[in-house]
Design a protein around this motif. Structure first.
Motif, PDB file in Angstrom:
ATOM      1  N   MET A 182       0.848  -1.189   0.000  1.00 21.49           N
ATOM      2  CA  MET A 182       0.000   0.000   0.000  1.00 21.49           C
ATOM      3  C   MET A 182       0.883   1.238   0.000  1.00 21.49           C
ATOM      4  N   TRP A 205       0.310   5.074  -5.163  1.00 18.76           N
ATOM      5  CA  TRP A 205      -0.759   4.418  -4.417  1.00 18.76           C
ATOM      6  C   TRP A 205      -1.962   5.347  -4.358  1.00 18.76           C
ATOM      7  N   GLU A 211      -8.040   1.857  -5.573  1.00 15.34           N
ATOM      8  CA  GLU A 211      -7.321   0.677  -6.042  1.00 15.34           C
ATOM      9  C   GLU A 211      -8.249  -0.525  -6.198  1.00 15.34           C
TER      10      GLU A 211
END
Length: 256
Positions: A182, A205, A211
């Motif tokens: 992450m 990220w 995501e």
């Protein structure tokens, strides 16, 4: 198998006039094709893929669009994919496509072409001509300035950045861990002898929601300001190849 596409006009581009980088007062030359003057003055690009709401709601693969910005957040280019509907549905991230890259006057200044290869994608045999993903970079359209090609690898993604003569001018080396993290993921931009790091392509990220829910990714590309503009343009296209080759593929697998 090769797909042929013709440019279609863009009806609109995101970004108000004040949000665009002013046109540099630099004359184009054989070393700086028209439209790439923006790249001569910068050492970083931000690539933001737009979230397609219909794709989020239905899972149907849509044509990708990208805002390309400088480090100040000013938009330099807008890129939009042209591909066949059945190719997107049946082939997903393996599809052939043409990416049209336009400036703030909606003039196409670059074109990125990836031909469909039915056997492409296997990292173990990517050095075979028919098995490695490859893109061709044109600036302006019709004038080839470079290529990017997937290389054979086992643990860390590897790509070659090439000039118009297909001489390798830069190499890209990714990390071992691509998904179980992450945090930002860096792809090192190296000299051809792999002795010197000259830049980075970074997958940023986006947070758990972005995501998990969307296929839209954000990247940054850093390079020396005095790097040849054709090489900068090819690095931008290499970023798109990485996005399709690794992250669209992974998210497509997760959704299947």
């Amino acid at each position: 198998m090769t797909d042929n596409y013709t440019q279609k006009p863009v009806s609109s581009q995101p970004g108000m006039p004040g949000e665009w980088m002013p046109m540099p007062q630099v004359q184009s030359s054989p070393n700086c094709p028209p439209g790439l003057e923006y790249l001569a003055q910068i050492d970083q690009l931000l690539v933001h893929q737009q979230i397609e709401i219909l794709e989020v709601l239905t899972g149907i693969e849509m044509q990708n669009k990208y805002q390309i910005k400088n480090s100040l957040g000013q938009q330099i280019y807008f890129a939009y994919e042209e591909s066949g509907c059945m190719h997107r549905i049946c082939c997903g991230p393996h599809r052939g496509f043409v990416l049209h890259i336009t400036d703030n006057s909606q003039q196409e200044v670059m074109r990125v072409v990836r031909n469909f290869k039915c056997c492409a994608g296997c990292c173990w045999c990517a050095d075979c001509a028919e098995c490695g993903f490859e893109i061709q970079v044109e600036a302006p359209p019709g004038n080839i300035v470079g290529y990017a090609k997937q290389r054979q690898y086992f643990w860390k993604p590897e790509l070659d950045v090439q000039n118009a003569e297909k001489d390798t001018i830069l190499k890209i080396r990714g990390p071992c861990c691509l998904f179980c993290t992450m945090e930002d993921i860096d792809y090192k931009v190296m000299t051809p002898d792999l002795k010197t790091e000259v830049g980075l392509i970074t997958k940023q990220w986006g947070g758990c929601f972005r995501e998990c829910i969307t296929k839209a990714d954000n990247f940054s590309i850093t390079f020396p300001q005095d790097l040849d503009v054709k090489a900068k343009a090819t690095l931008l296209a290499t970023n798109i190849l990485i996005e399709f080759m690794i992250y669209e593929q992974q998210k497509n697998n997760n959704n299947s």
